[in-house]
Design a protein around this motif. Structure first.
Motif, PDB file in Angstrom:
ATOM      1  N   ARG A  79     -58.272  18.290 -30.394  1.00 20.57           N
ATOM      2  CA  ARG A  79     -57.223  18.819 -31.557  1.00 20.57           C
ATOM      3  C   ARG A  79     -57.537  18.648 -32.854  1.00 20.57           C
ATOM      4  NH1 ARG A  79     -53.825  17.125 -27.340  1.00 20.57           N
ATOM      5  NH2 ARG A  79     -52.804  15.652 -28.470  1.00 20.57           N
ATOM      6  N   SER A 494     -58.874  19.778 -21.120  1.00 26.09           N
ATOM      7  CA  SER A 494     -57.419  19.629 -20.977  1.00 26.09           C
ATOM      8  C   SER A 494     -57.201  19.102 -19.634  1.00 26.09           C
ATOM      9  CB  SER A 494     -56.591  20.819 -21.012  1.00 26.09           C
ATOM     10  OG  SER A 494     -56.992  21.890 -20.318  1.00 26.09           O
ATOM     11  N   PRO A 563     -49.332  19.383 -23.745  1.00 30.54           N
ATOM     12  CA  PRO A 563     -48.422  19.486 -24.782  1.00 30.54           C
ATOM     13  C   PRO A 563     -47.355  20.790 -25.053  1.00 30.54           C
ATOM     14  CG  PRO A 563     -50.754  19.089 -25.336  1.00 30.54           C
ATOM     15  CD  PRO A 563     -50.677  19.337 -24.229  1.00 30.54           C
ATOM     16  N   TRP A 564     -47.940  21.957 -24.528  1.00 33.47           N
ATOM     17  CA  TRP A 564     -47.018  23.026 -24.555  1.00 33.47           C
ATOM     18  C   TRP A 564     -45.654  22.896 -23.595  1.00 33.47           C
ATOM     19  CZ3 TRP A 564     -45.622  25.506 -19.836  1.00 33.47           C
ATOM     20  CH2 TRP A 564     -46.716  25.294 -18.656  1.00 33.47           C
ATOM     21  N   VAL A 566     -44.341  20.198 -23.227  1.00 36.67           N
ATOM     22  CA  VAL A 566     -43.508  18.780 -23.941  1.00 36.67           C
ATOM     23  C   VAL A 566     -42.854  19.681 -24.891  1.00 36.67           C
ATOM     24  CG1 VAL A 566     -43.497  16.920 -25.348  1.00 36.67           C
ATOM     25  CG2 VAL A 566     -44.967  17.235 -23.497  1.00 36.67           C
ATOM     26  N   GLU A 567     -43.329  20.526 -25.623  1.00 40.12           N
ATOM     27  CA  GLU A 567     -42.669  21.305 -26.674  1.00 40.12           C
ATOM     28  C   GLU A 567     -41.518  22.320 -26.060  1.00 40.12           C
ATOM     29  OE1 GLU A 567     -43.066  21.773 -29.867  1.00 40.12           O
ATOM     30  OE2 GLU A 567     -44.861  20.613 -30.410  1.00 40.12           O
ATOM     31  N   ARG A 599     -45.356  11.151 -23.224  1.00 41.71           N
ATOM     32  CA  ARG A 599     -45.761  12.239 -23.289  1.00 41.71           C
ATOM     33  C   ARG A 599     -45.440  12.935 -24.515  1.00 41.71           C
ATOM     34  NH1 ARG A 599     -48.058   9.893 -19.260  1.00 41.71           N
ATOM     35  NH2 ARG A 599     -49.707  11.313 -18.590  1.00 41.71           N
ATOM     36  N   VAL A 603     -47.106  14.099 -28.297  1.00 37.35           N
ATOM     37  CA  VAL A 603     -46.955  15.558 -28.787  1.00 37.35           C
ATOM     38  C   VAL A 603     -46.312  15.651 -29.998  1.00 37.35           C
ATOM     39  CG1 VAL A 603     -46.195  17.863 -28.537  1.00 37.35           C
ATOM     40  CG2 VAL A 603     -47.176  16.606 -26.726  1.00 37.35           C
ATOM     41  N   ASP A 604     -45.363  14.684 -30.211  1.00 40.19           N
ATOM     42  CA  ASP A 604     -44.795  14.645 -31.734  1.00 40.19           C
ATOM     43  C   ASP A 604     -44.366  13.262 -32.110  1.00 40.19           C
ATOM     44  OD1 ASP A 604     -43.204  15.115 -33.759  1.00 40.19           O
ATOM     45  OD2 ASP A 604     -41.564  15.868 -32.891  1.00 40.19           O
ATOM     46  N   GLU A1204     -55.106  11.588 -26.651  1.00 43.11           N
ATOM     47  CA  GLU A1204     -54.997  12.584 -25.847  1.00 43.11           C
ATOM     48  C   GLU A1204     -54.857  12.471 -24.468  1.00 43.11           C
ATOM     49  OE1 GLU A1204     -58.503  14.939 -26.795  1.00 43.11           O
ATOM     50  OE2 GLU A1204     -57.865  15.692 -28.652  1.00 43.11           O
ATOM     51  N   SER A1207     -51.591  13.373 -23.502  1.00 42.67           N
ATOM     52  CA  SER A1207     -51.032  14.694 -23.327  1.00 42.67           C
ATOM     53  C   SER A1207     -51.905  15.677 -22.515  1.00 42.67           C
ATOM     54  CB  SER A1207     -51.400  15.105 -24.854  1.00 42.67           C
ATOM     55  OG  SER A1207     -52.671  15.122 -25.273  1.00 42.67           O
ATOM     56  N   GLU A1208     -52.657  15.074 -21.630  1.00 40.66           N
ATOM     57  CA  GLU A1208     -53.178  15.790 -20.641  1.00 40.66           C
ATOM     58  C   GLU A1208     -52.552  15.541 -19.064  1.00 40.66           C
ATOM     59  OE1 GLU A1208     -57.068  14.171 -21.191  1.00 40.66           O
ATOM     60  OE2 GLU A1208     -57.447  15.759 -22.984  1.00 40.66           O
TER      61      GLU A1208
END
Length: 1609
Positions: A79, A494, A563-564, A566-567, A599, A603-604, A1204, A1207-1208
């Protein structure tokens, strides 16, 4: 990042029985399936193939190698870098709150408005008060109090101003006062117009005059003026839609007018009126319902009393049980604040239902603004959804702005009705229990508050939440794991490793999985799946302690999707919940919270501020601490502690307060203890957490130094996990001054800082010791990811001590030229005397005899590091080479501009192409590689390359010191096999030609061709495959200057990727440093570290005529020299000046440290808060030059790559292991086909010795001579390397070439080893070339997709011989072991899992290793053949010096091949080039049988692994060169016989053709058997590949080999 690899230290050792000297020959009978099975079941092909495919086969895992994520990305994050200043997408930008409200009631009780006729009967309740039976004033007061109470229930902090039947003036005053009190916050205006006419179509509402005799209009423009913005309006009146429409019209006009008045945005505090929120009871053409069973203020009741209104609506529209009345329903017991009571649970469910409706119906931004920003706004909009549902049934359509889609038919309303019904069914029993309790205790004390009756009745909670949690589990198991909301398929980049289905479970020891063999080249066409509807319900469940653990586990499984997910979890509002739970979590919640927070932070990273503010980081520090008495209480605690280390690292990154907090919480001490954990993930993240804590934080560096952290990290350089070794390199590079900031424009600097409390000498020793240890341990690492981090670490040292490196480069240059000028070798150099370097070293020692010994040791270390950098600059992996060349050319550029170039008789090239010195003031142009889209640029060069036969020096070894170097320079310099010599590289740089890197044009004597740089790179015949993510690029040491060639190329930063330099000032032209007037200096040479200085850096000299080691002639009358002349000085003077400048730079660090700023990491030229203030100036120092100082240290993004991993997905099963998936079915099908092939060929092998082997199978012609040839076990693929170092892969069944590409080894070397590896899963190609390099390629069957997986130097030192064997290899697939030998006296064993070499095994022979073979069934035994005819049996379980267990010397010439059969009878054969073939029993001292198939010499030998046959080819001689004889022989116990003998045309056109024998191979031809099929391939000298097979009859029910092509996949 998935950890697709193993790190077991001894996983390459197979257990065996018997003596350590080997095993006996197999019995003469044909082996049974059980006997031919290898010890490692993980690679068994299954000797008992399944005959049934009715059920899913249980696949035995096969462990491929070099397939993990690090081999796909090499430490490059997939990313883009995160902008540390960017606001989080889930955080609300406008944090508006509503605490002030004006409640305007225009009821005028007892008088109806003229334009709204009322029905009879009609609705009369206002705020649940019936005004018809009481005086109007009393009724009005009661209504007002109830209304005020209802709004305060929505938000207890709400301050409401009640305005009953107001006049225009009253309205104005209330509005102005409301805005004055609220200031910039949002205000609420509630308007009830039931007693006044409907709003006008021109935008007016109605109030009263003072005596209530007239209705007075109030313009909406006036209300906008009085209240301003932001506001939320509630309009409860008929035709309320008129108000919303006109208000927005007026607001848009006003906002446009403001924009026209202030086009430059000067009114920053102005909030547009269009941002106001409106809730209206009905449309413009509708009137409010008047049904008598409903309240008159139905809209207000829904907004402020949703549960009462919902229950009333349910009663009116559903048939109640016979024993339940409407009055009973309205007496529902409970407390809204107690979720254990009926009313409390209904309120809880109502919030979950309305949130779910909004989540699934509205856009994400709308949901966040209306349902997560403000408590009063979110409550009103939740209740607005209920109002829409109810009022639409009575002919009204509530309106809102922003407008929302209709939700009155949403399926979740059915769930709400079901929950209400479940409560109502229990209502009669609860009311009876309450009445009984009241009857038994008539006097209830209410002095302390309202009575709590929940204990007097039994209430069973509804199954609402349990059912929706189950639905969420189903979504996770059936739908959620496949795709994200965007429909992105699960690609290898991913994907992650499979783990158990609970978030607290640890994945088994990481292994190489086939899921990441490369990027998927077949895009999955999958349907887009939406996120789960139950996510808001899951959030509400967190409020319940009984459901909290289950909900958190489900949340952890959800955020693990990527990540999606987590968002989405952050948008839905999980953050404040998990943050609060960190304060005092229960024992069972700890692992889940750690998992979720890992997680979130991945991501953030901005959540670090919240962690520090709420002291949440202390939770992770306590869990990480070795003194944590409570622990986690789970079997896989080490992985969760690794997550804690990651969380703390993210808390520290770019955040000075976070670093200080972690330091005070003893995080460094905990990480130092955790470095010794068995779990590699714990070791990795302990090192990375330490790096981020001491990044740009000198107190942490001091704390670590006191505990010798650098020594503990150095011990990890030999760790079994490449990730751990890279992490240790990364941590030490940060320790030496590199930057761990997420900002790619900050690259660090400043070494170890200025607060280590060490004197100059010890701090210098510390930095040098760390760099030297890393260079010696890391240069031979098999992982390019580790070598990349090594270059970054060394770049930190080069940045701070560049003077020492310039001296080392000058020594290398002078001795290189001296060696090249004496072709007779070492003796000739000794006859010439000490030379320029020796004289300089002697004079330098005389300047400071006291420190001479230390200085020589220091220079020895710098010279060693410089030699390592030279080796890294020609690394076989392109990224490592590009970075290494950046550092080497940085040193070289400084050398070109140093005073060494002005020494009398200097051979260092100057700025012009013809070698003439333009003088110190002549400007020179520089061409940096940043000008071009390619890393380098070749213009016109006339510099000759060194002669190929020039003498080569012995390589530098670790035990060499500079003391021995001074006495005999020629014995210590490393020689690198480069495409161009060091002299050529330095001349190119000096004349304005950027050094070349892999991937750039290699023709040094051609003119610049613009078209070659405008053409994008492609995988063509003339190019070598590149890695999947080749993002590191060469960086020029010069500032981007105007291009002096005919065409100026634009600068491009798009490809800087992994390692980016910060922006630097552009220098238009580069000039040699002009000698400046020297300043007073210290007495002794500053490199002695014994001088004293005052605050100004001045000292008093003691030497005669010298100050600080500089000759007096340089200090007196310097400016009297003309501009074209220079004063006299020696090389020792230059060395002293350069080292003195380095020392002054260290003193600047120690004395001019700038205190850290508050907040995030420092910005600017140096991120550590230091600056270079060169108080020391000398005409011989580097001073200010046109070399970009700030390109070093290099910037590593290894930490981003490591992040990462979190985040995977880690919990879900990979597709290849999930029965029924496409990948699983493909693997199962492939496995079954392979098993059928093995079974069929085993039967054919029994008859093969009795059949002829001359049946043509296939033939095709290739370019070049196929010197090395291999056939794939299961695919119809043939790979070979020709004499031009090109690799070709053919489909021999179709006679079609698949790929053709360069191997990448330098000119003059050859490909001497070729293997297929991982053949059970498509496979890769492994090559070895004579310079000692191993390269591995994936996707070799596709010209467009072929990629370089890895490349490393398998042999560190290869002895140059005229006719050598180059690099000889043997691949052991079951254990993942690569045996390497060749023109050395040792054999090196490489572990593919660890990417490390085991200790070198001594061969006790001075001859080259020519062939290697091993017994795969045992694994630890292998046999080596040598150039002198010897054979040695080696047991790698023994010590390296005693590993040779048996030696044979029966062959009289070069052993062409030695082969140990994999199956069949497991015979051991060897053949020499004189034509002799021998069969061995390693228990005996002599060979069992010998043959002489070719009396005039043998070219090649091949042995079939299944059948008892071998094939040989004859050698070319002066009398026999037109044809070549191929002979196929049988092996004992069968009667020795020649079953086939045939002559094939050689294709040579003259007798001299046979003399073209390759330098590293004994023959122009190649010969190999297929591993299973009864066929062999012959590569002729004319480029023809011929494949012959036996005439063994095949069973009709067996597949032919051509049927096994996987065209369907």
């Amino acid at each position: 990042m998935s950890r697709n690899r193993r790190h077991d230290d001894d996983d390459d050792e197979s257990s065996s029985e018997g003596t350590p000297h080997g095993h006996s020959r197999a019995s003469t009978s044909s082996p049974s399936p059980s006997e031919s099975t290898t010890d490692d079941e993980s690679t068994s092909h299954g000797d008992n193939p399944r005959d049934s495919t009715d059920s899913f086969p249980e696949l035995v895992p096969i462990l491929p190698y070099w397939t993990s994520k690090r081999h796909l990305t090499c430490g490059n994050p997939t990313r883009p870098p995160v902008d540390p200043n960017a606001a989080s997408s889930w955080r609300l930008r406008d944090k508006l709150k509503t605490f002030n409200a004006a409640l305007i009631n225009c009821l005028n009780i007892s008088y109806d408005p003229p334009d709204v006729p009322k029905t009879s009967p009609c609705a009369v309740l206002e705020c649940w008060v019936d005004p018809t039976g009481m005086p109007p004033r009393i009724a009005s007061d009661m209504i007002g109090k109830n209304l005020q109470h209802q709004f305060e229930v929505l938000n207890p902090r709400m301050r409401c101003k009640l305005c009953q039947d107001p006049t225009v003036e009253d309205t104005r005053k209330v509005c102005l006062a409301l805005r004055k009190v609220a200031r910039g916050e949002r205000v609420l205006l509630y308007y009830n117009g039931h007693g006044v006419p409907k709003p006008t179509t021109s935008g007016e509402i109605w109030v009263f005059n003072r005596d209530y005799s007239q209705y007075i209009p109030v313009s909406l423009r006036d209300i906008q003026t009085w209240l301003g913005s932001p506001c939320i309006f509630v309009w409860d009146c008929s035709a309320a839609g008129n108000i919303v429409t006109n208000f927005n019209t007026f607001a848009a006009e006003h906002d446009q007018h403001i924009h026209e008045l202030y086009p430059d945005g000067a009114t920053n505090n102005y909030v547009p009126l269009m941002k106001c929120i409106h809730l209206a009871a009905c449309k413009a053409d509708e009137i409010l319902p008047m049904y008598p069973e409903l309240p008159a203020d139905l809209f207000t009741s829904c907004l402020t009393s949703p549960i009462e209104m919902a229950l009333r609506y349910f009663v009116l529209h559903n048939q109640l049980p016979s024993n339940v009345t409407i009055d009973m329903v309205l007496q529902m017991p409970g407390d809204f604040k107690d979720r254990r009571t009926p009313l409390g649970e209904l309120n809880w469910i109502f919030v979950a239902v309305t949130d779910t409706i909004a989540w699934t119906s509205f856009p994400r931004e709308t949901f966040r603004t209306l349902f997560r920003q403000d408590l009063i706004v979110s409550s009103l909009f939740r209740n607005f959804l209920l109002a829409e549902r109810i009022m639409r049934n009575y002919g009204c359509t509530p309106q809102s702005y922003p407008s929302l889609p209709a939700t009155h038919t949403h399926p979740m309303w059915s769930s709400w009705d079901l929950a209400v019904e479940a409560c109502i069914n229990q209502l009669p029993g609860m009311l009876a229990q309450i009445r009984a309790a009241q009857a038994s205790e008539p006097a209830i004390d209410t002095s302390t508050g309202p009575p709590r009756l929940s204990s007097v009745y039994n209430y069973v909670p509804t199954p609402f939440f349990n059912e929706h949690l189950t639905a969420f589990e189903v979504w996770l198991s059936k739908s959620g794991s496949a795709l994200d909301p965007s429909g992105r398929p699960d690609t290898p980049e991913s994907g992650g490793t499979a783990t158990p289905t609970t978030p607290t479970a640890r994945v088994a020891p990481p292994v190489d999985r086939p899921s990441t063999n490369g990027p998927s080249r077949k895009s999955a066409k999958n349907a887009v799946r939406k996120p789960p509807d139950e996510l808001p319900i899951l959030l509400q469940v967190l409020l319940s302690q009984s459901h909290r653990l289950r909900a958190l586990i489900l949340f952890s499984q959800f955020v693990d999707l990527g990540p999606w997910a987590v968002e989405l979890a952050l948008i839905i509002g999980i953050f404040p919940y998990v943050l609060k739970l960190l304060q005092a979590p229960s024992q069972e919640l700890k692992p889940v919270l750690i998992f979720i927070w890992a997680r979130i932070l991945a991501v953030d990273p901005s959540c670090q501020v919240d962690l520090l503010k709420e002291k949440g980081f202390a939770f992770f520090a306590d869990v990480l601490s070795p003194h944590d008495s409570a622990g986690l209480g789970i079997p896989n605690a080490s992985e969760h502690r690794a997550m804690c280390a990651f969380n703390l690292a993210m808390t520290s990154r770019n955040y000075q307060e976070g670093k200080a907090a972690c330091l005070s919480s003893h995080v460094l001490d905990s990480c130092l203890v955790r470095l010794e954990e068995e779990d590699f993930l714990m070791r990795q993240w302990s090192a990375l957490a330490m790096a981020l804590v001491w990044d740009a934080h000198d107190p942490a560096k001091l704390h670590a130094l006191e505990r010798k952290a650098q020594d503990k990290l150095s011990m990890l350089f030999q760790d079994s996990a490449p990730e751990v070794r890279a992490s240790a390199m990364y941590a030490l590079s940060i320790f030496l001054g590199a930057s761990g900031s997420a900002d790619v424009t900050i690259n660090g600097g400043g070494g170890t800082g200025g607060h280590l409390c060490l004197d100059e000498r010890n701090q210098f020793r510390l930095e040098l010791a760390v760099g030297t240890g890393a260079a010696l341990d890391g240069k031979g690492d098999g992982s390019p990811m580790v070598r990349k981090e090594l270059v970054v670490l060394l770049s930190c040292l080069v940045r701070e001590w560049r003077g020492w490196f310039v001296v080392a480069a000058w020594i290398y240059w002078e001795e290189d030229k001296r060696w090249a000028s004496t072709p007779k070798g070492r003796g000739a150099i000794d006859e010439l005397g000490e030379g320029v370097v020796g004289e300089a070293m002697r004079e330098w020692a005389e300047q400071d005899p006291e420190s001479d010994k230390d200085n020589r040791v220091f220079l020895s270390s710098f010279f060693t590091i410089y030699s390592v950098l030279l080796e890294l600059s020609v690394d076989p992996y392109p990224e490592v080479a590009a970075l290494g060349k950046t550092v080497v050319d940085y040193i070289t550029a400084l050398l070109v501009q140093s005073a060494f170039t002005r020494l009398p008789g200097s051979t260092i090239p100057t700025s012009t192409a013809d070698g003439s010195d333009p003088g110190p003031a002549r400007p020179r142009s520089r061409v940096g590689s940043l000008h071009l889209p390619f890393p380098s640029l070749t213009l016109t060069s006339t510099t000759p390359s060194p002669p190929p036969d020039s003498p080569r020096r012995a390589p530098l070894i670790r035990t060499d010191t500079m003391t021995s170097t001074m006495s005999s320079m020629s014995n210590t310099f490393s020689t690198l096999r480069r495409t161009s010599s060091f002299a050529t590289s330095l001349k190119n740089l000096a004349t304005g030609i950027a050094a070349q890197v892999p991937g750039s044009p290699t023709a040094a004597n051609t003119s610049f061709n613009l078209s070659s740089f405008l053409t994008p790179p492609s995988t063509s015949r003339s190019s070598s495959p590149e890695p999947h993510r080749n993002v590191a690029r060469y960086i020029s040491p010069y500032s981007p200057a105007p291009f002096t060639a005919e065409v100026q190329m634009p600068m491009s930063h798009e490809s800087m990727g992994n390692l980016l330099p910060p922006s630097s000032p552009t220098t238009s032209q580069a000039t040699l440093p002009r000698p400046a007037r020297p300043s007073p200096r210290r007495t002794k040479t500053s490199d002695s570290f014994a001088s004293t200085s005052n605050g100004n850096g001045n000292g008093t000299g003691k030497g005669k005529g010298k100050a600080n080691g500089l000759p007096e002639r340089l200090l007196n009358g310097y400016e009297k020299f003309p501009s074209h002349l220079e004063p006299e000085f020696t090389a020792a003077d230059v060395i002293s000046a350069l080292i003195a400048e380095d020392l002054e730079r260290l003193r600047d660090r120690l004395t001019q440290y700038l205190p850290p700023q508050q907040g995030h990491a420092y910005r600017g030229h140096h991120t550590n808060g230091k600056r270079e203030a060169h108080r020391f100036t000398s005409p011989l120092a580097l001073g200010e030059s046109d070399v970009q100082v700030n390109i070093l240290p290099l910037k590593s993004r290894y930490f981003d790559w490591s992040c990462e991993y979190y985040s995977e997905p880690q919990m879900r099963q990979v597709e290849m292991e999930e029965p029924g998936s496409v990948a699983y079915n493909e693997q199962a099908w492939r496995r079954q086909q392979n098993e059928r092939l093995i079974s069929r060929t085993r039967q054919e092998a029994e008859h093969a010795p009795f059949s002829r082997w001359d049946k043509p199978v296939s033939s095709f012609h290739t370019e070049g001579n196929p010197l090395k040839l291999q056939l794939h076990q299961y695919e119809t693929h043939a790979a070979f390397a020709d004499d031009s170092n090109m690799l070709s892969v053919w489909d021999w069944s179709k006679k079609k070439r698949l790929t053709y590409f360069k191997n990448g080894n330098p000119h003059g070397t050859s490909v001497t080893a070729l293997h297929f590896i991982n053949e059970d899963e498509h496979g890769m190609i492994l090559t070895g070339s004579s310079e000692g390099i191993v390269r591995i390629y994936r996707h070799y069957e596709s010209q467009e997709d072929v990629e370089l997986v890895t490349a490393f130097r398998a042999l560190s030192s290869v002895t140059p011989v005229h006719r050598g064997s180059g690099l000889v290899t043997e691949w052991q697939q079951p254990s993942g072991t690569l045996l390497t030998g060749g023109d050395t006296t040792t054999i090196r064993v490489w572990d593919a899992n660890q990417e490390l070499s085991l200790p070198d095994i001594e061969t006790h022979s001075q001859s080259s290793v020519t062939s290697l073979t091993s017994d795969l069934n045992l694994g630890h035994l292998f046999v080596a053949g040598f150039a002198d005819g010897g054979l040695r049996v080696i047991d790698k379980r023994l010590s390296p010096s005693n590993a040779v267990v048996r030696s044979y010397h029966k062959h009289q010439s070069w052993v062409q091949n030695v082969h140990w059969q994999k199956n069949a009878n497991r015979e051991l054969l060897s053949a020499s080039v004189d034509g002799e073939v021998r069969l061995w029993d390693i228990r005996a001292t002599n060979s069992v049988v010998s043959w002489m198939p070719h009396h005039h010499g043998l070219a090649a030998l091949a042995v079939h692994d299944q059948a008892s046959v071998f094939v040989t080819s004859s050698a070319f001689t002066k009398t026999s060169w037109r044809t070549q004889t191929i002979s196929v022989h049988t092996l004992p116990p069968l009667k020795s016989s020649v079953v086939t003998k045939m002559d094939l045309p050689s294709g040579l056109t003259s007798v001299a053709g046979h003399l073209r024998r390759p330098q590293y191979l004994p023959s122009l031809t190649s010969l190999t058997f297929h591993p299973h099929e009864m066929m062999y391939a012959y590569g002729g000298a004319d480029g023809h590949i011929r494949i012959f097979g036996s005439d063994v009859p095949k069973n009709d029910d067996m597949l032919d080999m051509s049927d096994l092509a996987l065209d369907g996949y």
